[in-house]
Design a protein around this motif. Structure first.
Motif, short mmCIF file in Angstrom:
data_model
loop_
_atom_site.label_atom_id
_atom_site.label_comp_id
_atom_site.label_asym_id
_atom_site.label_seq_id
_atom_site.Cartn_x
_atom_site.Cartn_y
_atom_site.Cartn_z
N LEU A 102 -2.95 7.38 -4.64
CA LEU A 102 -1.68 6.19 -5.08
C LEU A 102 -1.08 5.12 -4.16
O LEU A 102 -0.30 4.54 -4.94
CB LEU A 102 -0.69 7.46 -3.89
CG LEU A 102 1.06 7.16 -3.76
CD1 LEU A 102 1.42 7.24 -4.98
CD2 LEU A 102 1.61 7.91 -2.79
N LEU A 103 -2.13 4.76 -3.08
CA LEU A 103 -1.64 3.87 -2.22
C LEU A 103 -2.80 2.79 -3.36
O LEU A 103 -2.08 1.11 -3.56
CB LEU A 103 -2.82 3.56 -1.69
CG LEU A 103 -2.19 3.91 -0.01
CD1 LEU A 103 -2.83 4.44 1.25
CD2 LEU A 103 -0.29 4.01 0.29
N CYS A 104 -3.98 2.93 -4.09
CA CYS A 104 -4.50 2.15 -4.98
C CYS A 104 -3.58 1.70 -6.49
O CYS A 104 -3.28 0.51 -6.88
CB CYS A 104 -5.71 3.37 -5.83
SG CYS A 104 -7.23 2.10 -6.11
N LEU A 105 -2.50 2.95 -7.07
CA LEU A 105 -2.06 2.46 -7.89
C LEU A 105 -1.24 0.56 -7.11
O LEU A 105 -0.42 0.19 -7.89
CB LEU A 105 -1.35 3.52 -8.41
CG LEU A 105 0.31 3.87 -8.94
CD1 LEU A 105 -0.78 2.13 -10.52
CD2 LEU A 105 0.69 4.63 -9.78
N THR A 106 0.12 1.46 -6.04
CA THR A 106 1.31 0.72 -5.57
C THR A 106 0.42 -0.27 -4.88
O THR A 106 1.17 -1.90 -5.30
CB THR A 106 1.56 1.46 -4.49
OG1 THR A 106 1.54 2.60 -4.51
CG2 THR A 106 2.63 0.66 -4.03
N ALA A 107 -0.89 -0.49 -5.13
CA ALA A 107 -1.35 -1.71 -4.42
C ALA A 107 -2.02 -3.05 -6.35
O ALA A 107 -1.56 -3.99 -6.42
CB ALA A 107 -3.09 -2.02 -3.97
N ALA A 111 -0.01 -6.15 -7.01
CA ALA A 111 -0.63 -7.27 -7.52
C ALA A 111 -0.58 -7.86 -9.36
O ALA A 111 -0.57 -8.98 -9.20
CB ALA A 111 -2.30 -6.95 -7.49
N PHE A 112 -0.34 -6.95 -9.57
CA PHE A 112 0.55 -7.63 -10.92
C PHE A 112 1.39 -8.66 -10.80
O PHE A 112 1.72 -9.48 -11.51
CB PHE A 112 0.80 -6.26 -11.51
CG PHE A 112 1.31 -6.45 -13.32
CD1 PHE A 112 0.76 -7.79 -13.56
CD2 PHE A 112 2.97 -6.29 -13.56
CE1 PHE A 112 1.46 -7.85 -14.92
CE2 PHE A 112 3.36 -6.39 -14.46
CZ PHE A 112 2.68 -7.05 -15.04
N ALA A 113 2.74 -8.20 -10.33
CA ALA A 113 3.69 -8.92 -9.61
C ALA A 113 3.11 -10.14 -9.45
O ALA A 113 3.26 -11.69 -9.58
CB ALA A 113 4.86 -8.30 -9.07
N LEU A 135 -8.07 -13.22 -6.37
CA LEU A 135 -6.99 -11.69 -6.24
C LEU A 135 -7.98 -11.10 -6.79
O LEU A 135 -7.12 -9.64 -5.76
CB LEU A 135 -6.06 -12.73 -7.17
CG LEU A 135 -4.99 -10.93 -7.48
CD1 LEU A 135 -4.42 -10.99 -6.33
CD2 LEU A 135 -3.82 -11.82 -8.46
N PHE A 136 -8.66 -10.88 -7.90
CA PHE A 136 -9.29 -9.72 -7.50
C PHE A 136 -10.12 -9.40 -7.43
O PHE A 136 -10.36 -8.37 -6.94
CB PHE A 136 -10.39 -10.00 -9.46
CG PHE A 136 -9.14 -9.73 -10.60
CD1 PHE A 136 -8.83 -8.49 -11.72
CD2 PHE A 136 -8.58 -11.51 -11.63
CE1 PHE A 136 -7.67 -7.82 -12.23
CE2 PHE A 136 -7.20 -10.64 -12.50
CZ PHE A 136 -7.05 -9.55 -13.09
N LEU A 137 -11.04 -10.60 -6.77
CA LEU A 137 -12.10 -9.89 -5.58
C LEU A 137 -11.48 -9.50 -4.09
O LEU A 137 -11.76 -8.32 -3.95
CB LEU A 137 -12.99 -10.85 -5.14
CG LEU A 137 -13.96 -10.81 -4.02
CD1 LEU A 137 -14.75 -9.68 -4.31
CD2 LEU A 137 -14.18 -12.33 -3.62
N MET A 138 -10.13 -9.38 -3.67
CA MET A 138 -9.23 -8.96 -2.98
C MET A 138 -9.36 -7.63 -3.47
O MET A 138 -9.32 -6.54 -2.42
CB MET A 138 -7.87 -9.69 -2.45
CG MET A 138 -7.21 -9.14 -1.50
SD MET A 138 -5.55 -10.04 -1.17
CE MET A 138 -4.87 -9.16 -2.21
N MET A 139 -8.00 -7.61 -4.92
CA MET A 139 -8.36 -6.44 -5.29
C MET A 139 -9.11 -5.34 -5.42
O MET A 139 -9.45 -4.16 -5.53
CB MET A 139 -7.28 -6.21 -6.71
CG MET A 139 -5.98 -7.13 -6.83
SD MET A 139 -4.74 -6.19 -5.51
CE MET A 139 -4.99 -4.55 -6.35
N ALA A 140 -10.68 -5.55 -5.63
CA ALA A 140 -11.57 -4.74 -5.31
C ALA A 140 -12.50 -4.54 -4.38
O ALA A 140 -12.33 -2.96 -4.23
CB ALA A 140 -13.24 -5.86 -5.89
N GLY A 141 -11.69 -5.71 -3.02
CA GLY A 141 -12.16 -4.45 -1.64
C GLY A 141 -11.02 -4.08 -0.89
O GLY A 141 -11.54 -2.65 -0.61
N VAL A 142 -9.79 -4.15 -1.51
CA VAL A 142 -8.49 -2.89 -1.52
C VAL A 142 -8.72 -1.82 -2.24
O VAL A 142 -8.90 -0.66 -1.73
CB VAL A 142 -7.60 -3.56 -1.88
CG1 VAL A 142 -6.22 -2.45 -1.96
CG2 VAL A 142 -7.61 -4.43 -0.77
N SER A 143 -8.84 -1.55 -3.71
CA SER A 143 -9.14 -0.87 -3.98
C SER A 143 -10.54 -0.15 -3.40
O SER A 143 -10.66 1.52 -3.57
CB SER A 143 -9.52 -1.28 -5.32
OG SER A 143 -8.57 -1.58 -6.56
#
Length: 524
Positions: A102-107, A111-113, A135-143
């Motif tokens: 759920l948090l992965c989807l919300t993140a 990020a899309f916005a 941005l994509f590297l950060m999303m890799a870390g968050v995910s």
């Protein structure tokens, strides 16, 4: 004489011999996608006009992958993939449950916005120096942090998102950005060092880093090792990353310095990773130690809420005010962690989803308001309502939501947390939640009256109104997307509520989580 017969070795006791189901690859799909897209964008970094056309569809695809993963987990329960074919706990596991998905989807939605907004907010220099790859590297870390089932791997993904955030923070290389990045880097490196020390201590005690394995072994180790010390180290490390009292001072000193879209992504995503990590460690791995520290966590929650709300009241800058609202929201989430009841944990999960969306949207709206008003000063801005009615209407909705007023997304998790507090007799904690909501309403109401509702003075502003034109696609579209979610969740909260309740059950009773890692119950 040597035998010519071949000896068959049964690897099934040590290694995974069957191929993974196709749907199970969704567990690592968000990570792989972010890394591949980040590498591709790095290769075309010099073609700044092309980058948004790759990044924005890539972020949309990330949202679809996250949504598919959440649907898979809802239908089939927690899912585990182990790298290198070694059986857990020797292979590094990625284990995802309702909370992580759920948090992965919300993140991904935030990020899309941010990716759409960044097409207008980040100039050619910022793109050239890596906004979209970072941005994509950060999303890799968050995910990765939301999906991993190994606590050292959690540390690694924290490092990944931290490195990416350093790059995003200094895009532009202005004096204020360097100053903010220095404070941000120092405090986060201290927190990361504490995290690493605690993890080394944990490995010395358990001889394993697999979260499910630790959860199974922890009850037998409580009389043999100083577990309270270990959990206290994690509380300090993750509390610092989440910007909880008394280690919250780095956030308002740094989040106002980068580009608005960067501040939005940081406020929406990064502090929530700290809260998630603390929930995972204290609720799943060490629930007994969390019970001992429960009152201390409640005091931290109350102090964080009050300091955040009072700090917001004292600000004269849009972005600094929002930084303190982020801190106050962290306190609300800590309240649910302190209660550790089904209602408290589900309220924290619901509030985390709400906060990720609302805080991202508020920063984006503030960026547009600053363009319309000519700066981020609350006192000098005026007349935004008359010059940009649509922006003012959206911002008012977000102000109501962040204050916890109905019928928007922030109302329901606060109701759940207040009820959960009263159910266990923590009336003072319920009172703090209500009082900080009232103070937040005053803080954002003051911004509305001074900067939006107050009429513009003179004709110079009227000329400027003609000059400031906001792009409907780049500026308004991401803000409208996030605000629509705020309204939909507020009016139809049942789906998020059910997911939050299921996530709470899985956290407080992690039987299914452990069974997904050790399906035969034969952990080492």
């Amino acid at each position: 004489m040597a035998s010519s017969e071949k000896t068959t070795v049964d690897l099934s006791a040590a290694m995974i011999t069957e191929p993974a189901a196709l749907a199970d690859w969704l567990v690592i799909a968000p990570l792989a996608w972010c890394i591949v897209l980040g590498a591709l964008l790095l290769m075309v970094r010099k073609d700044t006009r092309l980058q948004p056309y790759i990044a924005i569809p890539g972020l949309a695809a990330l949202v679809l992958l996250d949504a598919a993963l959440l649907a898979h987990v809802v239908v089939n329960g927690p899912v585990t993939m182990t790298m290198g074919r070694w059986l857990p706990p020797f292979g590094i596991s990625f284990t995802v449950d309702i909370l992580g998905a759920l948090l992965c989807l919300t993140a991904g939605i935030a990020a899309f916005a941010g990716g759409i907004y960044g097409a207008g907010d980040v100039n050619h220099s910022g793109r050239r120096y890596g906004f979209y790859p970072f941005l994509f590297l950060m999303m890799a870390g968050v995910s990765g942090a939301f999906l991993t089932g190994d606590i050292f791997n959690l540390y690694v993904w924290f490092e990944v998102l931290l490195i990416a955030s350093f790059g995003l923070l200094i895009l532009g290389s202005e004096r204020g950005q360097i100053d903010g990045a220095t404070k941000y880097a120092f405090l986060n490196l201290v927190a990361t060092t504490l995290f690493l020390i605690a993890t080394g201590y944990l490995y010395g005690i358990f001889g394993t880093l697999n979260m499910a394995d630790i959860a199974l072994k922890a009850p037998a180790m409580r009389d043999k090792a100083p577990m309270i010390t270990l959990v206290s180290l994690y509380l300090l490390a993750f509390g610092m990353k989440a910007a909880a009292f008394p280690v919250n001072f780095w956030l308002p000193a740094s989040y106002h310095t980068p580009r608005v879209v960067v501040s939005a992504l940081f406020a929406g995503l990064l502090t929530k990773v700290g809260v998630y990590a603390l929930m995972r460690v204290t609720l799943v791995l060490f629930p007994a130690e969390r019970d001992v520290l429960g009152f201390i966590i409640a005091i931290i929650a109350a102090a964080t809420m009050i300091i955040g709300a009072m700090g917001a009241l004292a600000q004269t800058d849009f972005r600094r005010l929002l930084g303190y609202l982020v801190i106050s929201g962290i306190g609300v989430m800590f309240a649910g962690l302190a209660l550790a009841s089904p209602g408290g944990v589900s309220g924290t999960i619901f509030y985390a989803v709400h906060s990720m969306i609302v805080m991202t949207a508020l920063y984006l709206a503030t960026g547009l308001a600053a363009r319309a008003a000519g700066g981020f000063s609350i006192a000098s801005a005026s007349g935004i309502y008359s010059s940009h009615l649509f922006l003012a209407a959206i911002t008012l909705v977000l102000f109501f939501a962040v204050s916890g007023l109905p019928p928007f997304s922030g109302f329901w998790p606060k109701v759940i947390l207040v009820k959960a507090s009263l159910d266990v007799g923590a009336w003072w904690l319920a009172g703090v939640i209500l009082v900080t909501g009232f103070l937040t309403t005053i803080a954002v109401g003051r911004v509305w009256v001074l900067s939006y509702w107050r009429p513009s003075a003179g004709t110079a502003v009227a000329d400027d109104e003609e000059a400031v034109v906001l792009n409907p696609m780049v500026d308004y579209l991401p803000l409208l997307l996030l605000t629509a979610l705020v309204v939909i969740i507020g009016i139809f909260p049942q789906q998020i509520l059910e997911l939050s309740q299921t996530g709470s059950e899985q956290m407080l009773n992690p039987v299914d989580y452990i069974r997904s890692v050790f399906p035969q119950g034969d952990q080492q």
